[in-house]
Design an enzyme around this catalytic site. Structure first.
Site, PDB file in Angstrom:
ATOM      1  N   LEU A   1       0.828  -1.211   0.000  1.00  0.00           N
ATOM      2  CA  LEU A   1       0.000   0.000   0.000  1.00  0.00           C
ATOM      3  C   LEU A   1       0.861   1.260   0.000  1.00  0.00           C
ATOM      4  O   LEU A   1       1.992   1.258   0.460  1.00  0.00           O
ATOM      5  CB  LEU A   1      -0.961   0.004   1.194  1.00  0.00           C
TER       6      LEU A   1
ATOM      7  N   GLY B   1      11.320  10.234  -1.187  1.00  0.00           N
ATOM      8  CA  GLY B   1      11.502  10.179   0.267  1.00  0.00           C
ATOM      9  C   GLY B   1      10.540   9.166   0.846  1.00  0.00           C
ATOM     10  O   GLY B   1      10.164   8.204   0.174  1.00  0.00           O
TER      11      GLY B   1
ATOM     12  N   GLU C   1       0.969   5.311   1.219  1.00  0.00           N
ATOM     13  CA  GLU C   1       0.328   6.290   2.089  1.00  0.00           C
ATOM     14  C   GLU C   1      -0.429   7.291   1.217  1.00  0.00           C
ATOM     15  O   GLU C   1       0.004   7.620   0.127  1.00  0.00           O
ATOM     16  CB  GLU C   1       1.377   7.017   2.940  1.00  0.00           C
TER      17      GLU C   1
ATOM     18  N   CYS D   1       9.619   4.239   2.993  1.00  0.00           N
ATOM     19  CA  CYS D   1       9.929   2.963   2.326  1.00  0.00           C
ATOM     20  C   CYS D   1      11.114   3.018   1.357  1.00  0.00           C
ATOM     21  O   CYS D   1      12.117   2.332   1.575  1.00  0.00           O
ATOM     22  CB  CYS D   1       8.685   2.443   1.614  1.00  0.00           C
TER      23      CYS D   1
ATOM     24  N   ALA E   1       8.848  13.726 -13.060  1.00  0.00           N
ATOM     25  CA  ALA E   1      10.049  14.340 -12.486  1.00  0.00           C
ATOM     26  C   ALA E   1       9.662  15.245 -11.322  1.00  0.00           C
ATOM     27  O   ALA E   1       8.588  15.830 -11.302  1.00  0.00           O
ATOM     28  CB  ALA E   1      10.766  15.142 -13.563  1.00  0.00           C
ATOM     29  N   GLY E   2      10.533  15.326 -10.340  1.00  0.00           N
ATOM     30  CA  GLY E   2      10.266  16.161  -9.166  1.00  0.00           C
ATOM     31  C   GLY E   2      11.414  16.093  -8.190  1.00  0.00           C
ATOM     32  O   GLY E   2      12.554  15.810  -8.571  1.00  0.00           O
TER      33      GLY E   2
END
Ligand SMILES: NC(=O)c1ccc[n+]([C@@H]2O[C@H](COP(=O)([O-])OP(=O)(O)OC[C@H]3O[C@@H](n4cnc5c(N)ncnc54)[C@H](O)[C@@H]3O)[C@@H](O)[C@H]2O)c1
Length: 432
Positions: A153, A260, A155, A263, A255-256
């Site tokens: 899953l 983080g 978040e 996981c 893209a970004g």
């Protein structure tokens, strides 16, 4: 079926609430008393869309209960899910398995009749064997099986992901277990989820390989975005162009900022460290980890460039500080690098996040949480869009900032550069 979830965090709580919603009797156990007290009052300790309603409904129907009492919950359940954290060890790539091993030790005291012990926590390949050894010190082998059932899953989409997953993976060395596990997942399988059975070690490795592959996809498009910026190409054209190939697939190609969360960072490192143990060089995953680390620094440096190296005394607004939208999770968020950098350079920083203020950013005279988007944007010299909450997608910047000269750094490519530039707004984005 009576089930027990040990660890009531993002995975244990969502899985427990969803399993109870499917008609099972579920005990959610946590050692954190405050968490259990909150849950017993119908308050979710985490921000996850739809979760509080699910908890309240199933709590009212008495299918879902919250407790610190491990003994009763284990004795009364047929299947016990280990859902505790498996963070990275400090200053190392190794996985800290102490929470998992502690649970294995604790439950072994209470197993008096046959139980299936399911590891839902993400653990490196071969750790199921270790869990089995710990329990076998106190419990007859005929009284338990240790099974791997990794959780996929995300978040922010956790309930949907749990109820409509692409696949359910069960790893067991005892074939009889597959039928039993299929039974509890039956309502989900009926809706179309694939039910994959493999060895216990196979299931453990599927989870790590999946996360490492997704992290690789993100890192790949982020590096391509750097080349797009250098050559004047729009990275979104590249994402569509390559993602339209069914062999590649379009998801995880936006893209970004650096990836983080709780996981990808720890699981890529954990995969490398278990591979090292088995003298196997995962060079691709190693370079993904390095590239992602470098990206955090690269993007903060880009802010200096946007501000012509003049950050001191500039009013900077950061929109969104969690690692992504629709969660309150701060683990490994790029904002933990970004905001200290801005403060170090003398910036006066305001931040706004729909999930509220963060403990990580307390106590600094130049850093303030604003309760509304309007207050956060008012009077800014630079607005950094760090996560893509819906609230950030159609801001009338001129109306909110109320200033003639300000800049926007949109790290999530939420806006159309041509339209903003037409309105004389100095706008910067990623890979375009
Ligand atoms: N967060 C995600 O999106 C996600 C997705 C898939 C898999 N996973 C994996 O699932 C596992 C759990 O992740 P999480 O994000 O839910 O962790 P979390 O830190 O949110 O929650 C873990 C919970 O376990 C409790 N706990 C620890 N030791 C305990 C003990 N001995 N007895 C009872 N409770 C105990 C803690 O108090 C905490 O509430 C990890 O291995 C993670 O890698 C997480």
């Amino acid at each position: 079926m009576k089930l027990c979830m040990i660890g009531t965090g993002y995975v244990g709580l969502v899985s427990g609430a969803c399993f109870s919603d499917l008609g099972n009797q579920v005990y959610c156990v946590d050692k954190d008393k405050k968490k259990i007290d909150k849950l017993n009052k119908g308050i979710s300790p985490i921000y996850e869309p739809g979760l509080e309603d699910l908890i309240r409904n199933n709590f009212k129907s008495k299918r879902l209960s919250f407790t610190n009492n491990l003994e009763n919950s284990v004795k009364d359940s047929k299947i016990i899910f280990i859902c505790v954290g498996t963070p990275s060890k400090k200053k190392s790539n190794l996985v800290d398995l102490s929470q998992v091993y502690n649970v294995a030790k604790s439950i072994s005291k209470y197993i008096k009749s046959y139980k299936i012990i399911v590891t839902k926590s993400t653990v490196p390949v071969t750790i199921g064997d270790e869990i089995e050894k710990i329990i076998a010190k106190k419990v007859k082998r005929s009284l338990f099986d240790v099974v791997s059932n990794p959780e996929f899953l995300r978040e922010g989409e956790a309930i949907r992901d749990f109820k409509y997953p692409d696949r359910i993976v069960i790893g067991s060395n005892n074939k009889k277990i597959f039928k039993k596990m299929e039974l509890i997942y039956q309502p989900i399988i009926k809706k179309g989820a694939k039910f994959l059975c493999t060895s216990r070690k196979g299931a453990e490795l599927i989870k790590y390989a999946s996360n490492a592959f997704l992290a690789t996809k993100i890192t790949f498009i982020n590096e391509i975005a750097n080349l797009c910026e250098a050559t004047g190409v729009n990275v979104e054209d590249i994402s569509v162009g390559i993602g339209s190939d069914a062999r590649i697939g379009s998801r995880f190609l936006r893209a970004g900022p650096a990836y983080g969360g709780s996981c990808f960072p720890k699981d890529t490192k954990g995969l490398v460290s278990i591979a090292d143990k088995f003298k196997t060089n995962l060079s691709i995953v190693k370079s993904v980890i390095k590239s992602n680390h470098d990206r955090k620094i690269l993007l903060t440096k880009k802010i200096s460039k946007i501000m012509n190296n003049k950050i001191k005394n500039k009013k900077i607004t950061v929109l969104g500080v969690t690692f992504k939208a629709n969660t309150d999770d701060m683990r490994e968020s790029s904002s933990l690098v970004l905001i200290p950098y801005l403060l170090k350079k003398g910036g006066i920083v305001k931040y706004y996040d729909p999930s509220g203020p963060k403990n990580e950013f307390k106590k600094n005279k130049n850093l303030k949480f604003e309760k509304t988007l309007i207050k956060a944007c008012l009077g800014s010299d630079l607005i950094v869009i760090n996560t893509e909450w819906d609230e950030f997608k159609s801001i009338d910047f001129k109306k909110m900032v109320k200033k003639s000269n300000f800049k926007i750094y949109d790290m999530r490519n939420l806006y159309n550069p041509i339209e903003l530039r037409k309105r004389n707004i100095k706008y910067y984005s990623v890979g375009r």
